[in-house]
Design a protein around this motif. Structure first.
Motif, PDB file in Angstrom:
ATOM      1  N   LEU A 108     -13.067  -2.403  15.401  1.00 46.52           N
ATOM      2  CA  LEU A 108     -12.400  -1.262  14.792  1.00 46.52           C
ATOM      3  C   LEU A 108     -11.111  -1.702  14.114  1.00 46.52           C
ATOM      4  O   LEU A 108     -10.331  -2.479  14.665  1.00 46.52           O
ATOM      5  N   HIS A 109     -10.903  -1.195  12.881  1.00 49.21           N
ATOM      6  CA  HIS A 109      -9.721  -1.522  12.087  1.00 49.21           C
ATOM      7  C   HIS A 109      -9.076  -0.248  11.580  1.00 49.21           C
ATOM      8  O   HIS A 109      -9.772   0.719  11.261  1.00 49.21           O
ATOM      9  N   LEU A 110      -7.761  -0.251  11.486  1.00 54.43           N
ATOM     10  CA  LEU A 110      -7.042   0.801  10.784  1.00 54.43           C
ATOM     11  C   LEU A 110      -6.812   0.257   9.386  1.00 54.43           C
ATOM     12  O   LEU A 110      -6.343  -0.874   9.215  1.00 54.43           O
ATOM     13  N   ALA A 111      -7.164   1.052   8.378  1.00 47.46           N
ATOM     14  CA  ALA A 111      -7.069   0.572   6.996  1.00 47.46           C
ATOM     15  C   ALA A 111      -6.630   1.707   6.089  1.00 47.46           C
ATOM     16  O   ALA A 111      -6.718   2.887   6.445  1.00 47.46           O
ATOM     17  N   GLN A 112      -6.177   1.308   4.921  1.00 46.32           N
ATOM     18  CA  GLN A 112      -5.786   2.283   3.906  1.00 46.32           C
ATOM     19  C   GLN A 112      -6.670   2.043   2.683  1.00 46.32           C
ATOM     20  O   GLN A 112      -6.860   0.895   2.247  1.00 46.32           O
ATOM     21  N   VAL A 113      -7.215   3.150   2.152  1.00 45.51           N
ATOM     22  CA  VAL A 113      -8.052   3.028   0.953  1.00 45.51           C
ATOM     23  C   VAL A 113      -7.142   2.624  -0.186  1.00 45.51           C
ATOM     24  O   VAL A 113      -6.049   3.166  -0.371  1.00 45.51           O
ATOM     25  N   HIS A 114      -7.635   1.672  -0.954  1.00 41.12           N
ATOM     26  CA  HIS A 114      -6.783   1.069  -1.969  1.00 41.12           C
ATOM     27  C   HIS A 114      -7.635   0.801  -3.213  1.00 41.12           C
ATOM     28  O   HIS A 114      -8.739   0.274  -3.112  1.00 41.12           O
ATOM     29  N   GLN A 115      -7.124   1.183  -4.374  1.00 50.27           N
ATOM     30  CA  GLN A 115      -7.872   0.979  -5.616  1.00 50.27           C
ATOM     31  C   GLN A 115      -6.912   0.417  -6.655  1.00 50.27           C
ATOM     32  O   GLN A 115      -5.909   1.040  -6.990  1.00 50.27           O
ATOM     33  N   GLN A 116      -7.234  -0.788  -7.158  1.00 49.02           N
ATOM     34  CA  GLN A 116      -6.380  -1.465  -8.141  1.00 49.02           C
ATOM     35  C   GLN A 116      -6.334  -0.686  -9.454  1.00 49.02           C
ATOM     36  O   GLN A 116      -5.273  -0.459 -10.000  1.00 49.02           O
ATOM     37  N   ALA A 117      -7.498  -0.350  -9.946  1.00 49.04           N
ATOM     38  CA  ALA A 117      -7.597   0.377 -11.224  1.00 49.04           C
ATOM     39  C   ALA A 117      -8.755   1.360 -11.109  1.00 49.04           C
ATOM     40  O   ALA A 117      -9.687   1.139 -10.339  1.00 49.04           O
ATOM     41  N   PRO A 118      -8.704   2.462 -11.900  1.00 44.42           N
ATOM     42  CA  PRO A 118      -9.777   3.465 -11.812  1.00 44.42           C
ATOM     43  C   PRO A 118     -11.159   2.882 -12.113  1.00 44.42           C
ATOM     44  O   PRO A 118     -12.160   3.364 -11.599  1.00 44.42           O
ATOM     45  N   SER A 119     -11.206   1.828 -12.893  1.00 46.02           N
ATOM     46  CA  SER A 119     -12.504   1.250 -13.243  1.00 46.02           C
ATOM     47  C   SER A 119     -13.064   0.354 -12.144  1.00 46.02           C
ATOM     48  O   SER A 119     -14.237   0.020 -12.141  1.00 46.02           O
ATOM     49  N   GLN A 120     -12.231  -0.031 -11.222  1.00 44.89           N
ATOM     50  CA  GLN A 120     -12.662  -0.922 -10.144  1.00 44.89           C
ATOM     51  C   GLN A 120     -13.065  -0.108  -8.913  1.00 44.89           C
ATOM     52  O   GLN A 120     -12.519   0.969  -8.677  1.00 44.89           O
TER      53      GLN A 120
ATOM     54  N   LYS B  46     -16.785   8.675  -0.410  1.00 48.29           N
ATOM     55  CA  LYS B  46     -16.413   9.470   0.766  1.00 48.29           C
ATOM     56  C   LYS B  46     -14.905   9.427   1.048  1.00 48.29           C
ATOM     57  O   LYS B  46     -14.439  10.120   1.932  1.00 48.29           O
ATOM     58  N   VAL B  47     -14.173   8.606   0.313  1.00 49.87           N
ATOM     59  CA  VAL B  47     -12.744   8.416   0.600  1.00 49.87           C
ATOM     60  C   VAL B  47     -11.897   8.673  -0.637  1.00 49.87           C
ATOM     61  O   VAL B  47     -12.388   8.688  -1.761  1.00 49.87           O
ATOM     62  N   LYS B  48     -10.593   8.854  -0.388  1.00 50.65           N
ATOM     63  CA  LYS B  48      -9.631   9.075  -1.479  1.00 50.65           C
ATOM     64  C   LYS B  48      -8.613   7.940  -1.456  1.00 50.65           C
ATOM     65  O   LYS B  48      -8.323   7.386  -0.384  1.00 50.65           O
ATOM     66  N   PRO B  49      -8.035   7.592  -2.589  1.00 49.31           N
ATOM     67  CA  PRO B  49      -7.009   6.539  -2.609  1.00 49.31           C
ATOM     68  C   PRO B  49      -5.850   6.895  -1.670  1.00 49.31           C
ATOM     69  O   PRO B  49      -5.471   8.048  -1.542  1.00 49.31           O
ATOM     70  N   ALA B  50      -5.331   5.897  -0.989  1.00 48.70           N
ATOM     71  CA  ALA B  50      -4.205   5.973  -0.053  1.00 48.70           C
ATOM     72  C   ALA B  50      -4.567   6.624   1.274  1.00 48.70           C
ATOM     73  O   ALA B  50      -3.717   6.751   2.147  1.00 48.70           O
ATOM     74  N   GLN B  51      -5.812   7.040   1.469  1.00 49.69           N
ATOM     75  CA  GLN B  51      -6.233   7.661   2.722  1.00 49.69           C
ATOM     76  C   GLN B  51      -6.267   6.610   3.830  1.00 49.69           C
ATOM     77  O   GLN B  51      -6.672   5.476   3.625  1.00 49.69           O
ATOM     78  N   LEU B  52      -5.796   7.022   5.024  1.00 50.13           N
ATOM     79  CA  LEU B  52      -5.905   6.157   6.201  1.00 50.13           C
ATOM     80  C   LEU B  52      -7.266   6.391   6.834  1.00 50.13           C
ATOM     81  O   LEU B  52      -7.675   7.536   7.029  1.00 50.13           O
ATOM     82  N   VAL B  53      -7.947   5.291   7.157  1.00 54.58           N
ATOM     83  CA  VAL B  53      -9.278   5.396   7.748  1.00 54.58           C
ATOM     84  C   VAL B  53      -9.408   4.432   8.916  1.00 54.58           C
ATOM     85  O   VAL B  53      -8.686   3.441   9.009  1.00 54.58           O
ATOM     86  N   LEU B  54     -10.336   4.761   9.803  1.00 53.22           N
ATOM     87  CA  LEU B  54     -10.755   3.834  10.850  1.00 53.22           C
ATOM     88  C   LEU B  54     -12.077   3.247  10.382  1.00 53.22           C
ATOM     89  O   LEU B  54     -13.021   3.976  10.077  1.00 53.22           O
ATOM     90  N   ALA B  55     -12.100   1.926  10.266  1.00 55.47           N
ATOM     91  CA  ALA B  55     -13.292   1.257   9.765  1.00 55.47           C
ATOM     92  C   ALA B  55     -13.850   0.347  10.844  1.00 55.47           C
ATOM     93  O   ALA B  55     -13.129  -0.464  11.412  1.00 55.47           O
TER      94      ALA B  55
END
Length: 165
Positions: free
Chosen positions: A2-14, A46-55
């Protein structure tokens, strides 16, 4: 794992990825991490940018399962930082501090007592030294007087032996 992570997107195209923040070790122990994992396309929507998730990640860092971390974070806050916990923690710390204070006070009193005993012993030793010096002076005086008495005795004996001859 189990990991605590933050959704992260460099650019909208990626495609979005997960910026790993911490990993669960054993029980409630967590280790802070740095790293990134790409999200599979079926999980990316299923996720949004900057959202905290348990992965839940496989040993190969493949995302096995994702869930929003909001409820988990709120549960931690309530259980560890809630209204009932803080006063208990503070009360425990106050009790511990009071025990330390009492212990230090007792140690300080014991040190003061020992210092007074040492001072009294030092004074006794000084008094004994003075008495010993006085007794030595008295003995020297008696020795001188004895020496003078012996000289007088010898003189008288010599005079008596001269008269008897």
């Amino acid at each position: 794992m189990l990991h605590l992570a933050q959704v992260h997107q460099q650019a909208p195209s990626q495609p979005p990825g997960l910026k790993l923040l911490a990993a669960q070790e054993v029980g409630d122990a967590w280790t802070v991490l740095t790293g990134e994992v790409l999200l599979p396309p079926e999980q990316a929507d299923k996720v949004k940018p900057a959202q905290l998730v348990l992965a839940d990640l496989s040993p190969d860092n493949e995302v096995l399962q994702l869930q929003d971390a909001k409820d988990w974070v709120l549960e931690i806050i309530q259980s560890h930082l809630g209204d009932a916990t803080i006063p208990t923690l503070l009360k425990d710390e106050v009790e511990r501090a009071e025990q330390w204070r009492q212990s230090l006070t007792l140690q300080s009193q014991e040190l003061d007592r020992r210092a007074l005993e040492m001072e009294a012993r030092r004074e006794q030793i000084q008094e004994l030294e003075e008495n010993l010096k006085q007794e030595r002076r008295d003995l020297e005086l008696q020795r001188e007087q004895l020496g003078q008495a012996q000289q007088q005795f010898e003189m008288l004996r010599n005079q008596l032996s001269d008269q008897s001859v």
